[in-house]
Design a protein around this motif. Structure first.
Motif, mmCIF file in Angstrom:
data_model
loop_
_atom_site.group_PDB
_atom_site.id
_atom_site.type_symbol
_atom_site.label_atom_id
_atom_site.label_comp_id
_atom_site.label_asym_id
_atom_site.label_seq_id
_atom_site.Cartn_x
_atom_site.Cartn_y
_atom_site.Cartn_z
ATOM 1 N N TRP A 154 -6.388 10.540 -6.937
ATOM 2 C CA TRP A 154 -5.313 10.365 -7.925
ATOM 3 C C TRP A 154 -5.728 9.461 -9.085
ATOM 4 N N PHE A 155 -6.899 8.880 -9.051
ATOM 5 C CA PHE A 155 -7.269 7.902 -10.068
ATOM 6 C C PHE A 155 -7.825 8.595 -11.312
ATOM 7 N N GLU A 156 -6.979 9.332 -11.988
ATOM 8 C CA GLU A 156 -7.438 10.112 -13.122
ATOM 9 C C GLU A 156 -7.217 9.383 -14.445
ATOM 10 N N ARG A 157 -6.297 8.447 -14.493
ATOM 11 C CA ARG A 157 -6.012 7.745 -15.737
ATOM 12 C C ARG A 157 -6.236 6.267 -15.523
ATOM 13 N N GLY A 158 -6.722 5.600 -16.580
ATOM 14 C CA GLY A 158 -7.026 4.187 -16.475
ATOM 15 C C GLY A 158 -5.833 3.352 -16.080
ATOM 16 N N GLN A 159 -4.650 3.706 -16.571
ATOM 17 C CA GLN A 159 -3.456 2.922 -16.266
ATOM 18 C C GLN A 159 -3.118 3.005 -14.785
ATOM 19 N N GLU A 160 -3.244 4.187 -14.197
ATOM 20 C CA GLU A 160 -2.952 4.326 -12.772
ATOM 21 C C GLU A 160 -3.978 3.551 -11.944
ATOM 22 N N TRP A 161 -5.251 3.609 -12.357
ATOM 23 C CA TRP A 161 -6.282 2.863 -11.638
ATOM 24 C C TRP A 161 -5.949 1.382 -11.619
ATOM 25 N N SER A 162 -5.573 0.829 -12.785
ATOM 26 C CA SER A 162 -5.241 -0.596 -12.860
ATOM 27 C C SER A 162 -4.054 -0.925 -11.973
ATOM 28 N N ALA A 163 -3.047 -0.048 -11.985
ATOM 29 C CA ALA A 163 -1.843 -0.309 -11.199
ATOM 30 C C ALA A 163 -2.160 -0.352 -9.711
ATOM 31 N N MET A 223 -5.011 -0.815 -8.228
ATOM 32 C CA MET A 223 -6.053 -1.756 -7.819
ATOM 33 C C MET A 223 -5.571 -3.198 -7.863
ATOM 34 N N GLY A 224 -4.274 -3.419 -7.913
ATOM 35 C CA GLY A 224 -3.744 -4.760 -7.767
ATOM 36 C C GLY A 224 -3.224 -5.391 -9.034
ATOM 37 N N ARG A 225 -3.461 -4.759 -10.197
ATOM 38 C CA ARG A 225 -2.942 -5.319 -11.435
ATOM 39 C C ARG A 225 -1.459 -5.000 -11.606
ATOM 40 N N GLY A 226 -0.970 -4.146 -10.788
ATOM 41 C CA GLY A 226 0.434 -3.761 -10.858
ATOM 42 C C GLY A 226 0.623 -2.416 -10.201
ATOM 43 N N THR A 227 1.849 -2.128 -9.807
ATOM 44 C CA THR A 227 2.178 -0.829 -9.220
ATOM 45 C C THR A 227 3.098 -0.095 -10.170
ATOM 46 N N GLU A 228 2.715 1.105 -10.542
ATOM 47 C CA GLU A 228 3.507 1.890 -11.489
ATOM 48 C C GLU A 228 4.476 2.796 -10.740
ATOM 49 N N TYR A 229 5.707 2.845 -11.208
ATOM 50 C CA TYR A 229 6.725 3.743 -10.686
ATOM 51 C C TYR A 229 7.261 4.573 -11.838
ATOM 52 N N ARG A 273 9.911 4.781 -16.537
ATOM 53 C CA ARG A 273 8.563 4.357 -16.157
ATOM 54 C C ARG A 273 8.459 2.844 -16.272
ATOM 55 N N LEU A 274 7.950 2.209 -15.228
ATOM 56 C CA LEU A 274 7.761 0.762 -15.244
ATOM 57 C C LEU A 274 6.601 0.383 -14.334
ATOM 58 N N VAL A 275 6.079 -0.827 -14.552
ATOM 59 C CA VAL A 275 4.986 -1.368 -13.749
ATOM 60 C C VAL A 275 5.421 -2.706 -13.180
ATOM 61 N N VAL A 276 5.224 -2.902 -11.883
ATOM 62 C CA VAL A 276 5.613 -4.122 -11.184
ATOM 63 C C VAL A 276 4.363 -4.937 -10.838
ATOM 64 N N ARG A 277 4.404 -6.218 -11.170
ATOM 65 C CA ARG A 277 3.320 -7.142 -10.814
ATOM 66 C C ARG A 277 3.944 -8.362 -10.147
ATOM 67 N N ARG A 308 0.834 -1.206 0.000
ATOM 68 C CA ARG A 308 0.000 0.000 0.000
ATOM 69 C C ARG A 308 0.863 1.248 0.000
ATOM 70 N N LEU A 309 1.930 1.237 0.797
ATOM 71 C CA LEU A 309 2.811 2.396 0.871
ATOM 72 C C LEU A 309 3.499 2.649 -0.462
ATOM 73 N N GLN A 310 4.007 1.585 -1.105
ATOM 74 C CA GLN A 310 4.695 1.768 -2.383
ATOM 75 C C GLN A 310 3.735 2.270 -3.451
ATOM 76 N N ALA A 311 2.508 1.771 -3.459
ATOM 77 C CA ALA A 311 1.518 2.254 -4.417
ATOM 78 C C ALA A 311 1.212 3.731 -4.180
#
Length: 339
Positions: free
Chosen positions: A101-110, A112-118, A143-147, A48-51
């Motif tokens: 902060w959930f303004e873009r679909g990609q951030e929402w997915s990240a 909500m458990g599909r991955g964390t974007e950094y 930019r990368l996404v971790v799952r 949660r903190l990293q997200a």
């Protein structure tokens, strides 16, 4: 042992600050991994903190964030470190809970458990400790996404430059997808850089397998320590060459090593770390070769070394642009490399 949620969040924030510090040791990382495994609440609090931190970085310039930063800074003089960690963690969770902060679909997915974007901006480096104990250092403009799942650790890298220090876990391969390639590692240290028309992978420790991302049938390259995989769209096949791996990954410590690189390439590398100073190289001197070590936070020292050792002259403007051109009276025969 099950901790109350607020205690797990306090500890997650304290671990994050400790591991981001310059004095973090292998023992700290082992202790952190042990803490993660003590209770599921610990791992959940860390994730949660990293997200939340990822969301804050993505929206750092918004007015609400500026106000929160100012409030956090002013609280430092009134709070001890432990309480401040807890306050920061709580603030991040409140922000996430509000959903602002959930303004873009990609951030929402990240988130909500599909991955964390950094992601990082220009002139920014970020070190992230993942829930499995692996450490990822993001260079500027990355930019990368971790799952993370029970069977795999997947990183989708869209842009930039990152250093991966992979925690050993034979049950879950660590796979980075970048530029139509997958880089698979188990317990290793490697560097990945995406160019507009290519990819570079440098291996410092362990081993990695590089395959086409869309098929497991294509050619697989197995790198050994101190080897570098270079692929460009213009070349028929990738090139594997020997390199000084320690120097190649030294950017994570604020140092850049050039070994017979062109002046144009070296200046472009330095520009990534200094948005306020942009070095512009005249095409007439772009192919001059340069070798040496320079600090990423010292563009002035870099250009002073150029003028002292190469047949070039430096002109600076008040807007931060620095022009490098051929020194009056010099010739091609006078060109030389820096020591």
């Amino acid at each position: 042992m099950n901790l109350p949620r607020y205690e797990a969040e306090d500890q997650a924030a304290a671990w994050d600050a400790r591991l981001r510090g310059a004095r973090a040791t292998n023992g700290n990382h082992r202790a952190f991994q042990a803490w993660l495994e003590e209770a599921p609440e610990n791992r959940e609090a860390h994730e949660r903190l990293q997200a939340a931190l990822a969301a804050l970085r993505l929206h750092a310039n918004q007015p609400e964030m500026a106000a929160l930063r100012d409030e956090a800074r002013s609280s430092i003089r009134y709070s001890n470190r432990r309480r401040l960690f807890g306050a920061v963690a709580a603030m991040l969770l409140i922000i996430l809970g509000a959903g602002i902060w959930f303004e873009r679909g990609q951030e929402w997915s990240a988130l909500m458990g599909r991955g964390t974007e950094y992601s990082t901006e220009n002139d920014e480096q970020v070190k992230v400790t993942l829930a499995d104990g692996s450490v990822v250092t993001l260079d500027s403009n990355t930019r990368l996404v971790v799952r993370l799942s029970p069977s795999r650790r997947d990183i989708s890298m869209m842009a930039g430059h990152a250093l991966f220090q992979v925690a050993k876990d034979t049950r879950r391969p660590f796979v980075v997808t970048a530029h139509d390639r997958t880089i698979t590692a188990l317990g290793t240290l490697f560097d990945v850089r995406i160019y507009p028309r290519g990819l570079r992978v440098t291996l410092a420790k362990g081993s990695v397998a590089i395959r086409p991302a869309q098929s497991q049938i294509g050619t697989t390259a197995i790198l050994k320590p101190r080897q570098q995989f270079v692929e460009t769209d213009s070349a028929e096949a990738p090139n594997i060459r020997a390199v000084d791996a320690e120097k190649a990954v030294s950017w994570a410590d604020g140092q850049l090593f050039f070994d017979n690189d062109t002046l144009e390439a070296a200046a472009a590398e330095m520009n990534q770390y200094s948005p306020r100073h942009q070095i512009i190289v005249d095409p007439a001197v772009a192919d001059i070769r340069i070798s040496g070590m320079f600090h990423t936070n010292d563009p002035s020292g870099f250009v002073e070394a150029l003028e002292a050792t190469l047949p070039v002259q430096i002109r600076s403007r008040g807007d931060g642009r620095i022009f490098v051109s051929r020194r009056h009276g010099s010739s091609d025969e006078q060109q030389k490399e820096t020591p």
